[in-house]
Design a protein around this motif. Structure first.
Motif: not given
Length: 211
Positions: A75, A79, A82-83, A96, A99-100, A103-104
């Motif tokens: 995941r 993510d 998609r960035t 980057e 952000s991941a 989100g994980a």
């Protein structure tokens, strides 16, 4: 299906059965509260078959831990994919990864992993080695992904960035499990988010330009 295909399918079936049996035994008995004979019986395979796939019981548990982490890292990488790719600077690569990481669902995976190998603070050197090995393998995957996204980036910068973040996650995971987890609830998740924010702030200072 050829003989080779049948053998490969049987081998995959046995490996999957062994890993599922290990998961079931961990859920029932916790951690490493079972032996190879228990595992073989639950998987409905011979003891020898277990060792055909894994060198030791610890290797079985490590594989289960990696499955726990791999779901989350998949995941994580999705993510990142998609960035939008940044300019290749250390700052953009960090953004980057940050952000991941936010989100994980890292907390549930960490809780599950430590349920398998043992929680921190129990002075169990074997658990510490398994933890380090699992995170090291995941770190390699992240390094490869960042390098793929930024082929022109300095490889040392990439390694230092990823290793700094993952090493920090190991540290805050120990703290979270000791003081808040391992149960995953809205309260403990909020505590995890706060720790992750502290980690990001700390690591960010080394990768973002000062104003």
């Amino acid at each position: 299906m050829t003989t080779t295909d049948r053998r490969a399918a049987l081998k995959a079936k046995h490996r999957a059965a062994i890993l599922q049996a290990a998961r079931d035994l961990v859920d029932e008995r916790g951690g490493r509260g079972f032996g190879v004979d228990d595992l073989a019986t639950r998987a409905d395979v011979a003891r020898r078959t277990v060792f055909n796939h894994f060198a030791s019981l610890d290797e079985v548990l490590l594989a289960v831990c990696e499955q726990e982490l791999s779901v989350i890292i998949d995941r994580f990488l999705a993510d990142m994919a998609r960035t939008p790719v940044g300019d290749g600077s250390r700052a953009s690569m960090f953004e980057e990864l940050e952000s991941a990481a936010r989100g994980a669902d890292l907390a549930p995976a960490i809780s599950g992993m430590y349920r398998i190998i043992g929680e921190p603070g129990h002075e169990d050197p074997k658990a510490a080695v398994l933890t380090q090995t699992a995170f090291s393998r995941v770190t390699e995957r992240l390094r490869d992904e960042v390098a793929r996204r930024h082929p022109g980036a300095d490889t040392l910068d990439t390694a230092l960035l990823v290793d700094s973040l993952m090493s920090g996650i190991v540290v805050i995971a120990d703290h979270w499990l000791t003081h808040d987890g391992p149960e995953v609830t809205p309260t403990t998740l909020a505590a995890w988010d706060a720790l992750l924010s502290r980690l990001v702030h700390s690591v960010r200072s080394g990768y973002m330009p000062t104003s």
